[in-house]
Scaffold this motif. Sequence first.
Motif, PDB file in Angstrom:
ATOM      1  N   HIS A  65      48.523  23.154  41.802  1.00 56.23           N
ATOM      2  CA  HIS A  65      48.446  22.193  40.694  1.00 56.23           C
ATOM      3  C   HIS A  65      47.161  21.391  40.683  1.00 56.23           C
ATOM      4  O   HIS A  65      46.798  20.826  39.660  1.00 56.23           O
ATOM      5  CB  HIS A  65      49.635  21.224  40.763  1.00 56.23           C
ATOM      6  N   SER A  66      46.453  21.295  41.809  1.00 53.25           N
ATOM      7  CA  SER A  66      45.264  20.450  41.869  1.00 53.25           C
ATOM      8  C   SER A  66      44.246  21.042  42.824  1.00 53.25           C
ATOM      9  O   SER A  66      43.590  22.018  42.515  1.00 53.25           O
ATOM     10  CB  SER A  66      45.633  19.011  42.287  1.00 53.25           C
ATOM     11  N   GLU A 332      55.925  17.703  35.657  1.00 52.24           N
ATOM     12  CA  GLU A 332      54.664  17.203  36.173  1.00 52.24           C
ATOM     13  C   GLU A 332      54.778  17.065  37.681  1.00 52.24           C
ATOM     14  O   GLU A 332      55.829  16.669  38.187  1.00 52.24           O
ATOM     15  CB  GLU A 332      54.323  15.823  35.584  1.00 52.24           C
ATOM     16  N   VAL A 333      53.693  17.367  38.390  1.00 51.68           N
ATOM     17  CA  VAL A 333      53.659  17.136  39.833  1.00 51.68           C
ATOM     18  C   VAL A 333      53.243  15.692  40.041  1.00 51.68           C
ATOM     19  O   VAL A 333      52.137  15.285  39.684  1.00 51.68           O
ATOM     20  CB  VAL A 333      52.678  18.096  40.530  1.00 51.68           C
ATOM     21  N   ALA A 440      49.867  15.682  37.747  1.00 55.92           N
ATOM     22  CA  ALA A 440      49.343  16.997  37.382  1.00 55.92           C
ATOM     23  C   ALA A 440      50.340  17.688  36.459  1.00 55.92           C
ATOM     24  O   ALA A 440      51.461  17.978  36.869  1.00 55.92           O
ATOM     25  CB  ALA A 440      49.116  17.839  38.633  1.00 55.92           C
ATOM     26  N   TYR A 442      52.336  20.558  34.765  1.00 53.41           N
ATOM     27  CA  TYR A 442      52.606  21.930  35.168  1.00 53.41           C
ATOM     28  C   TYR A 442      53.253  22.739  34.041  1.00 53.41           C
ATOM     29  O   TYR A 442      53.023  23.933  33.924  1.00 53.41           O
ATOM     30  CB  TYR A 442      53.502  21.955  36.408  1.00 53.41           C
TER      31      TYR A 442
END
Length: 705
Positions: A65-66, A332-333, A440, A442
């Motif tokens: 995710h990042s 979302e993370v 983040a 997703y």
Amino acid sequence: MTERIKYRLFTLMLVASFVAASCDNYLDVASDSKFDSEFVFQSEYEADKAILGLYQLFYEYTGVHSHGLFYDAIAVGSDIELGPEAPSFGGRYNIENCYAQPPQLSDVPTVYGWDGIYQTINRCNVIIDAFENNKSFIEADKNQPSEITHLYAEAVAMRACLYYELTRNWGDVIYNTRPIATKEDYVGAIVNDRNLIQEKEIAHLMEVEPMMFQLNSGGHSKSAIRMTKEFVHGLIARLALIRGGFALRPADYSGDGEIIQSHPQWGKMVRRTDYLEYYKLANTYLKKLVYEGNATLVTSDPRMPAEKYNNPFQWVFQNGMDYQISSESIFEVSHKTGEFTERPYAFGRPSDGGYYAYPPKAYGQVRFYPTFYYGMFHPKDLRRDVTVTVTALGGAANEKMLTFKKGNKSNGGLALNKWDYSRLIDKQYAFIQRQTGINAPYMRLDDMILLLAETYAVLGDEGSAKIELLKIRERAFNPNDPDFANLTVNYINSKSGDELVEAIQNERALELAGEGQRRYDLVRWGILGDKIYKLQSEMTALINALQSEGHYRFENGNILSTYIYTKEIKKEESGLDNILTSTCMVGKNDPLYPLLYPGWRGTFTDYNTSSGTKLLNIIVGIEGLFESLNDSEKTDLIEAGYKQTNWGIDLINEAWGANVKGIFGGYLPSDYLSNYPPRYLIPIPATTITYSGGNISNSYGFPNE
């Protein structure tokens, strides 16, 4: 609008050893076997802590995710997205560039992503096994959601999500659904056909889908920072579409399917003959998500004054910078303020500032080819300036032009603009590098709506496909514009057959740029090689025109010139109350136009300057960005204080050309014309190959050590 939790829920874990993870390799998991079902699940509270531990591992070790896998491979390497630095023979840009030189496995920087993903999968397996041996879960009704069945389904969804990432990045991989406690459990491991893995994980998701609560159906565990029924619907669709799409297979692949490209070492691009069955499956679950789910598309902008903002697409991302969860977020993370965060440092507007600055350094990992910014966006598309920026931040509340010189920060080309230090609501985290705590994204609803449109179009229901596409297309343009109907409904109604499918594909590029979808969309559509070739051809034509004529005209009328004209203007001289701009609300003849167009740039000026840093409060006036100026216009601008500024002239170097050291040096035009497939997959790490005892080896021409 649901307020985002300012702390990461996973940190509530009380059993430190249960969330500890080693980065050495995914076999280092023996301690998991100590946690049997009775220990973990004495109560639903304890079970929830175990699930929170999974999210901690997902956040910290998987890289999907990042930082890590997303940074190195997922976010870049398409026909629209690239990294800022010159492609290299080793390191992360070799992956992006389709391997201009075959990698030494020690040079592949995403190995830890492989290890972390398998560590997290093994933890999923431990928890799933504990649930399946737990009396309360065994006796629970599996046809409707309850707290315990939902928690079980989260673990299943997490595992399926990680196998989705493994199979789209590595291809055929090891498939485990039972806990590994010792290295002996791993002896004899083999890689499994990715289609088998995808099919089995789809089946697991279909089994647990009735056990899950819907998004926002009560409590933080049902918000978009946890996996819910809507996420499972979307994940089934994602898995089904890569199962039904093209993929690079080993050179010795002998299964059924349509082969469109082949190379004796790199392998062959294949789509299985039953692909339509998976399009039907995706369509079924996408309809559930879109029409029965609780996520809603953002179609209006509540900010005032309306004429200044009026951009619902930007409002989606502003929600994240405001620590809110957008209504269209499905998962979302979650990130925590004050801890390591990559938005906007790597995935946002660049900044030349230092570690502590106004704002601090932002490297800018995601850059865009000028062919995307200038050529794909309609000039009236509200998404263009939200997605791509032409200016960077200087680090002292000042704006500066980006350059096409390879590098980072203010060098490296056009950059992602969906996240910006200057737009962060809590400025205490806007002057410390990588501390913002922005989540983040997703999975978002706009992505799912476009997938639904795609499935309808491929399956022949063009009317329904157009309805879904129109939802996204209408948000992208100002409804008060006289051209609105032509740009939306008339545009869509003019498409049918392959043209309609292509329109949906293009809309996904415009809507999701910089979010890790384009590279994999092109793969499953079987057109990655074709798009690379067309990109290289247009970049060659662009560079040649810049050299010979000083400008290049795109089909939509935009012109990119070798030079533009810019002027640094102080806030007090600008005529603007706020030099952090939004939508350009003045006409071309207005004196403020060069400061406001393109929109969504400028800089935030009201920083706390107790450190003594002198703030410059500068915005840049820009002329000639989309047009070719004549000599008289240039003279007038020079007299008005503007200066000639390098722009397209910096594209005239080998790093932007189609050669071994340039764009996609590992997949040159000669490779495409020879009908070779692009080698986009990542090699399996040498340690995994060694531990397998000879059962696993790399394909695609990659080494084993």
